[in-house]
Structure formats: structure tokens, C-alpha cells
Motif scaffolding. Structure first.
Motif, PDB file in Angstrom:
ATOM      1  N   TYR A 131      -1.488  -6.567 -30.315  1.00 35.54           N
ATOM      2  CA  TYR A 131      -0.065  -6.859 -30.447  1.00 35.54           C
ATOM      3  C   TYR A 131       0.264  -7.575 -31.757  1.00 35.54           C
ATOM      4  CZ  TYR A 131       0.933  -5.085 -25.854  1.00 35.54           C
ATOM      5  OH  TYR A 131       1.076  -4.256 -24.780  1.00 35.54           O
TER       6      TYR A 131
ATOM      7  N   ALA B 285      10.093  -2.595 -29.865  1.00 34.97           N
ATOM      8  CA  ALA B 285       9.413  -1.300 -29.736  1.00 34.97           C
ATOM      9  C   ALA B 285       8.076  -1.454 -29.019  1.00 34.97           C
ATOM     10  CB  ALA B 285       9.215  -0.659 -31.106  1.00 34.97           C
ATOM     11  N   LEU B 286       7.343  -2.527 -29.305  1.00 37.55           N
ATOM     12  CA  LEU B 286       6.071  -2.773 -28.612  1.00 37.55           C
ATOM     13  C   LEU B 286       6.312  -3.058 -27.128  1.00 37.55           C
ATOM     14  CD1 LEU B 286       4.023  -4.926 -31.142  1.00 37.55           C
ATOM     15  CD2 LEU B 286       3.467  -2.648 -30.304  1.00 37.55           C
TER      16      LEU B 286
ATOM     17  N   ASP C   2       6.184  -9.297 -38.002  1.00 32.50           N
ATOM     18  CA  ASP C   2       7.555  -8.817 -38.173  1.00 32.50           C
ATOM     19  C   ASP C   2       8.172  -8.661 -36.784  1.00 32.50           C
ATOM     20  OD1 ASP C   2       9.908  -7.420 -38.568  1.00 32.50           O
ATOM     21  OD2 ASP C   2       8.990  -5.792 -39.709  1.00 32.50           O
TER      22      ASP C   2
ATOM     23  N   GLY D 100       0.014  -5.114 -34.344  1.00 33.40           N
ATOM     24  CA  GLY D 100       1.153  -4.212 -34.262  1.00 33.40           C
ATOM     25  C   GLY D 100       2.425  -4.784 -34.863  1.00 33.40           C
ATOM     26  N   LEU D 101       2.489  -6.091 -34.979  1.00 32.64           N
ATOM     27  CA  LEU D 101       3.646  -6.751 -35.591  1.00 32.64           C
ATOM     28  C   LEU D 101       3.440  -6.999 -37.090  1.00 32.64           C
ATOM     29  CD1 LEU D 101       4.362  -9.446 -32.838  1.00 32.64           C
ATOM     30  CD2 LEU D 101       5.663  -7.349 -33.256  1.00 32.64           C
TER      31      LEU D 101
ATOM     32  N   ALA E  71       1.684  -2.654 -42.060  1.00 30.85           N
ATOM     33  CA  ALA E  71       0.676  -1.583 -42.009  1.00 30.85           C
ATOM     34  C   ALA E  71      -0.427  -1.885 -43.010  1.00 30.85           C
ATOM     35  CB  ALA E  71       1.326  -0.243 -42.315  1.00 30.85           C
TER      36      ALA E  71
ATOM     37  N   SER F 243      10.947  -7.807 -35.789  1.00 28.98           N
ATOM     38  CA  SER F 243      11.805  -6.649 -35.534  1.00 28.98           C
ATOM     39  C   SER F 243      11.019  -5.521 -34.857  1.00 28.98           C
ATOM     40  CB  SER F 243      12.447  -6.147 -36.830  1.00 28.98           C
ATOM     41  OG  SER F 243      11.473  -5.557 -37.686  1.00 28.98           O
ATOM     42  N   LYS F 244       9.688  -5.588 -34.911  1.00 29.35           N
ATOM     43  CA  LYS F 244       8.842  -4.584 -34.253  1.00 29.35           C
ATOM     44  C   LYS F 244       8.592  -4.895 -32.779  1.00 29.35           C
ATOM     45  CE  LYS F 244       6.191  -3.481 -38.443  1.00 29.35           C
ATOM     46  NZ  LYS F 244       4.831  -3.485 -39.017  1.00 29.35           N
ATOM     47  N   LEU F 245       8.897  -6.120 -32.356  1.00 30.60           N
ATOM     48  CA  LEU F 245       8.586  -6.542 -30.986  1.00 30.60           C
ATOM     49  C   LEU F 245       9.282  -5.698 -29.918  1.00 30.60           C
ATOM     50  CD1 LEU F 245       7.005  -8.468 -29.198  1.00 30.60           C
ATOM     51  CD2 LEU F 245       8.878 -10.102 -29.406  1.00 30.60           C
TER      52      LEU F 245
ATOM     53  N   MET G  86      -0.141   0.793 -30.381  1.00 28.65           N
ATOM     54  CA  MET G  86       0.781   1.886 -30.026  1.00 28.65           C
ATOM     55  C   MET G  86       0.019   3.124 -29.565  1.00 28.65           C
ATOM     56  SD  MET G  86       3.840   0.798 -30.078  1.00 28.65           S
ATOM     57  CE  MET G  86       5.093   2.018 -30.368  1.00 28.65           C
TER      58      MET G  86
END
Length: 176
Positions: free
Chosen positions: A63, A92-93, A86, A66-67, A70, A88-90, A47
């Protein structure tokens, strides 16, 4: 800035760059009008690399991380984190990648060769191996994981570029 004066128009980013160095390099590159591209250092993350204006993301770096949750510790291009992704983060990426105008350089042949389920002897017999030192000697070829688990590990790397190339309104592809 000497590189700009010498005619260079791109800085290649490699892994391991510390965050403060990356931030300074990115700020200087933007001021001087030099693109920067390549790997996403773990200390930076996908990000932040996108927000800083990194032009290309090589090997789909960052990537999978990023999924992941943290603080998850990445090993070898995030392959150890695939099961923790996860989805659900895709979106946003994908949106951040499109907004940044970044290009993805998947370099899938490397991963398919090393993790694609071929034995060391099959890899050594590939026609392109004739260009390597000691071609034909399977002891110079290596595998990183057992073949049955490799296809599942590669799947997200194959799907991420496809998800990024689909229209924003499209439903993201599932990683399986």
C-alpha cells in the motif's frame, strides 16, 4: 495442482517472488479453486495483486508503495517511502481493495514493537519476550530507526486499514 489433490486450500505468498512466477501461480490457483494470500511481492505491486485475486494482504504490504511515485525503490515494508506518499491515490487503492474483497492483515504489533519508539531495554522487558530465545538479554533485541521518527513512520500503516474499512462514500483519512 498436487497440493489441491492433497487437500490444501490456501497458498501463502512470500516476498521475492518474480512476476512471471506469481502470475502463473495466481492463474493456476484460480483454475484449481485454491486461495492465495500473504505478502505482496514488490515485482507484482498492490494493484496487480488485488486484480489477480489475492485473498489477504499481509502486513499492509504494497500500500505504501502503491501511494509512492512510480519506480520508487522500497525498503523494509515501504517505510522509506512514507514521505513520498501521494494521498490522491488512496481512494483508488481503497476501491480496488473493496472490489477485490481482499482482507487486510495489518500485523501492527510487529511494527509498533520494532518502530514504536521503545528502547532496546524496554523491548527486552516486554512480558512476551519470555517466549524468545535468550529472553532478558537486550543485545538480542534491535531497533530499526531512531525512536522520534518512528511514530511518524508507523502512522500510515495504522490509517490505511481504517481507510479501507470505511464506507466508500466516506472521505479517506489523511496520512500524517
Amino acid at each position: 495442482t498436487d497440493q489441491k489433490a492433497a487437500g490444501y486450500d490456501l497458498m501463502k505468498i512470500h516476498p521475492g517472488i518474480q512476476r512471471v512466477v506469481y502470475d502463473s501461480m495466481a492463474a493456476t490457483a484460480r483454475r484449481r479453486g485454491i486461495r492465495f494470500a500473504g505478502h505482496v511481492p514488490l515485482a507484482v505491486g498492490i494493484m496487480d495483486a488485488l486484480q489477480q485475486g489475492q485473498w489477504t494482504i499481509d502486513h499492509v504490504d504494497g500500500y505504501i508503495e502503491g501511494l509512492a511515485p512510480a519506480g520508487a525503490e522500497s525498503q523494509f515494508f515501504g517505510f522509506n517511502l512514507v514521505s513520498q506518499a501521494d494521498l490522491s491515490k488512496l481512494p483508488a487503492l481503497v476501491a480496488a481493495t473493496k472490489k477485490a474483497g481482499a482482507w487486510i492483515v495489518p500485523t501492527q504489533s510487529l511494527f509498533e514493537s520494532m518502530l514504536g519508539g521503545k528502547t532496546a531495554d524496554q523491548l527486552a522487558a516486554m512480558p512476551e519476550m519470555k517466549y524468545t530465545r535468550n529472553s532478558g538479554n537486550s543485545h538480542h533485541t534491535f531497533q530499526l530507526a531512531n525512536p522520534p521518527s518512528c511514530a511518524r513512520t508507523i502512522a500510515p500503516r495504522l490509517r490505511l486499514p481504517a481507510a479501507i474499512s470505511t464506507p466508500t462514500s466516506a472521505k479517506p483519512m489523511a496520512i500524517s
